[in-house]
Design a protein around this motif. Structure first.
Motif, PDB file in Angstrom:
ATOM      1  N   ILE A   7       0.855  -1.180   0.000  1.00 39.64           N
ATOM      2  CA  ILE A   7       0.000   0.000   0.000  1.00 39.64           C
ATOM      3  C   ILE A   7       0.896   1.236   0.000  1.00 39.64           C
ATOM      4  CG2 ILE A   7      -1.680   1.341   1.335  1.00 39.64           C
ATOM      5  CD1 ILE A   7      -2.877  -1.288   2.330  1.00 39.64           C
ATOM      6  N   SER A   8       0.619   2.168  -0.926  1.00 41.52           N
ATOM      7  CA  SER A   8       1.336   3.438  -0.963  1.00 41.52           C
ATOM      8  C   SER A   8       0.292   4.533  -0.825  1.00 41.52           C
ATOM      9  CB  SER A   8       2.105   3.593  -2.273  1.00 41.52           C
ATOM     10  OG  SER A   8       2.789   4.843  -2.262  1.00 41.52           O
ATOM     11  N   LEU A   9       0.252   5.155   0.352  1.00 45.42           N
ATOM     12  CA  LEU A   9      -0.815   6.097   0.684  1.00 45.42           C
ATOM     13  C   LEU A   9      -0.274   7.510   0.883  1.00 45.42           C
ATOM     14  CD1 LEU A   9      -3.821   6.551   1.390  1.00 45.42           C
ATOM     15  CD2 LEU A   9      -3.280   5.912   3.741  1.00 45.42           C
ATOM     16  N   ALA A  10      -0.784   8.431   0.103  1.00 44.68           N
ATOM     17  CA  ALA A  10      -0.511   9.871   0.272  1.00 44.68           C
ATOM     18  C   ALA A  10       0.978  10.184   0.262  1.00 44.68           C
ATOM     19  CB  ALA A  10      -1.137  10.373   1.576  1.00 44.68           C
ATOM     20  N   GLY A  11       1.779   9.334  -0.440  1.00 40.47           N
ATOM     21  CA  GLY A  11       3.207   9.534  -0.353  1.00 40.47           C
ATOM     22  C   GLY A  11       3.930   9.836  -1.633  1.00 40.47           C
ATOM     23  N   ILE A  12       3.251   9.701  -2.776  1.00 43.52           N
ATOM     24  CA  ILE A  12       4.047   9.839  -4.001  1.00 43.52           C
ATOM     25  C   ILE A  12       3.744  11.123  -4.752  1.00 43.52           C
ATOM     26  CG2 ILE A  12       4.507   7.374  -4.251  1.00 43.52           C
ATOM     27  CD1 ILE A  12       2.301   7.273  -6.355  1.00 43.52           C
ATOM     28  N   HIS A  13       2.989  12.035  -4.132  1.00 46.12           N
ATOM     29  CA  HIS A  13       2.727  13.285  -4.863  1.00 46.12           C
ATOM     30  C   HIS A  13       3.883  14.262  -4.768  1.00 46.12           C
ATOM     31  CE1 HIS A  13       0.875  14.460  -0.936  1.00 46.12           C
ATOM     32  NE2 HIS A  13       1.440  15.610  -1.223  1.00 46.12           N
ATOM     33  N   HIS A  14       4.934  13.840  -4.100  1.00 43.79           N
ATOM     34  CA  HIS A  14       6.175  14.626  -4.158  1.00 43.79           C
ATOM     35  C   HIS A  14       7.239  13.891  -4.968  1.00 43.79           C
ATOM     36  CE1 HIS A  14       4.852  17.647  -1.317  1.00 43.79           C
ATOM     37  NE2 HIS A  14       4.424  16.695  -0.537  1.00 43.79           N
ATOM     38  N   LEU A  15       6.799  12.920  -5.733  1.00 43.35           N
ATOM     39  CA  LEU A  15       7.731  12.108  -6.526  1.00 43.35           C
ATOM     40  C   LEU A  15       7.395  12.319  -8.003  1.00 43.35           C
ATOM     41  CD1 LEU A  15       9.911   9.919  -5.969  1.00 43.35           C
ATOM     42  CD2 LEU A  15       8.084   8.231  -6.001  1.00 43.35           C
ATOM     43  N   ALA A  16       8.283  13.017  -8.712  1.00 42.41           N
ATOM     44  CA  ALA A  16       7.978  13.321 -10.117  1.00 42.41           C
ATOM     45  C   ALA A  16       7.978  12.047 -10.957  1.00 42.41           C
ATOM     46  CB  ALA A  16       8.995  14.332 -10.647  1.00 42.41           C
TER      47      ALA A  16
END
Ligand SMILES: C[S@@+](CC[C@H](N)C(=O)[O-])C[C@H]1O[C@@H](n2cnc3c(N)ncnc32)[C@H](O)[C@@H]1O
Length: 254
Positions: free
Chosen positions: A110-119
């Motif tokens: 599960i990847s939650l709320a964590g990749i919106h800072h990953l281009a």
């Protein structure tokens, strides 16, 4: 083994600064985001005896919402989250990829709320394919491009917090990137839910800490939430702050 992918420049500073207040908010109001965790867990098809990987884990909050008998393994590259970071002896600012797990070590991820800072999200998706067993599930859940939540984060939050905010949000491109990485897409949807509080003051205080707001008042934040996102009266006198994520459930082909 995937080549090392350094966390995006600025990311380490960002969460070294913001990890502490974020963690404090989550520890003061541990149930506020329960519906958010529940919607991701519901799509991971977990069962007792399974191992679920959580990345990036922040302070490892997902653990307390998992069904009984499911084992949690979490990875957090930033030391801003004192409670979990470095648990793997991974130095600060370590690359997000390669993940610190063996091939097939997890039944689901599960990847939650964590990749919106990953281009560039592709290396993470590829390495999660290595970590999750054939037939296993990945749930990616984060802010959707063009949503009211994206507007709130890049607008009000970015104007008043310690670091600014500019997200690389989820979209149809994310689904394409997952497919290209080898995942089979089971579902992709916008999931609305609430962050739940006993009062509007708690709601504003939670957001002040979670986003490390520095240049606005609690009253400003309350107004910004009410006008930008919406707030509902919930049963039992509780307050519901409207939030919404794009949640993509995928399967690793067997
Ligand atoms: C909003 S927190 C979410 C943490 C946790 N999953 C949760 O739901 O509370 C964002 C997380 O993403 C991680 N993160 C953000 N940008 C990242 C990047 N570019 N590379 C690696 N990790 C990143 C942060 O360290 C942090 O753990």
């Amino acid at each position: 083994m995937s080549p090392a992918i350094a966390s995006s420049p600025g990311y380490v500073e960002l969460f070294t600064l913001r990890g502490g207040p974020y963690d404090a908010a989550m520890r003061t109001w541990p149930l506020a985001r329960e519906p958010e965790f529940a919607q991701a867990i519901a799509r991971a098809a977990l069962a007792p005896g399974m191992v679920v990987a959580d990345v990036p884990a922040g302070g490892g909050y997902l653990q307390s919402f998992l069904p009984p008998g499911v084992r949690w393994i979490g990875f957090e590259p930033s030391r801003g989250f004192t409670s979990t970071a470095g648990g793997h002896g991974i130095p600060e600012g370590s690359p997000l990829v390669p993940l610190p797990w063996q091939a097939g070590e997890a039944d689901a991820a599960i990847s939650l709320a964590g990749i919106h800072h990953l281009a560039d999200k592709a290396p993470l998706f590829q390495d999660l394919l290595r970590v999750v067993k054939p037939g296993g599930r990945l749930v990616v859940s984060d802010v959707a491009e063009g949503s009211a939540v994206a507007g709130f984060l890049d607008g009000y939050v970015g104007s008043h917090n310690s670091t600014g905010h500019e997200g690389d949000y989820l979209s149809a491109d994310t689904v394409a990137t997952l497919r290209h990485a080898g995942w089979h897409i089971a579902s992709s949807e916008l999931v609305p839910f609430h962050w739940v509080f006993a009062s509007r003051d708690d709601m504003a205080a939670f957001c002040h800490r979670l986003f490390d707001l520095r240049t606005s008042t609690l009253a400003d934040t309350r107004r910004a939430i009410e006008s930008g996102l919406g707030v509902d009266e919930l049963p039992g006198g509780r307050i519901g702050m409207r939030w919404e994520l794009m949640t993509i459930a995928c399967e690793r082909p067997a």
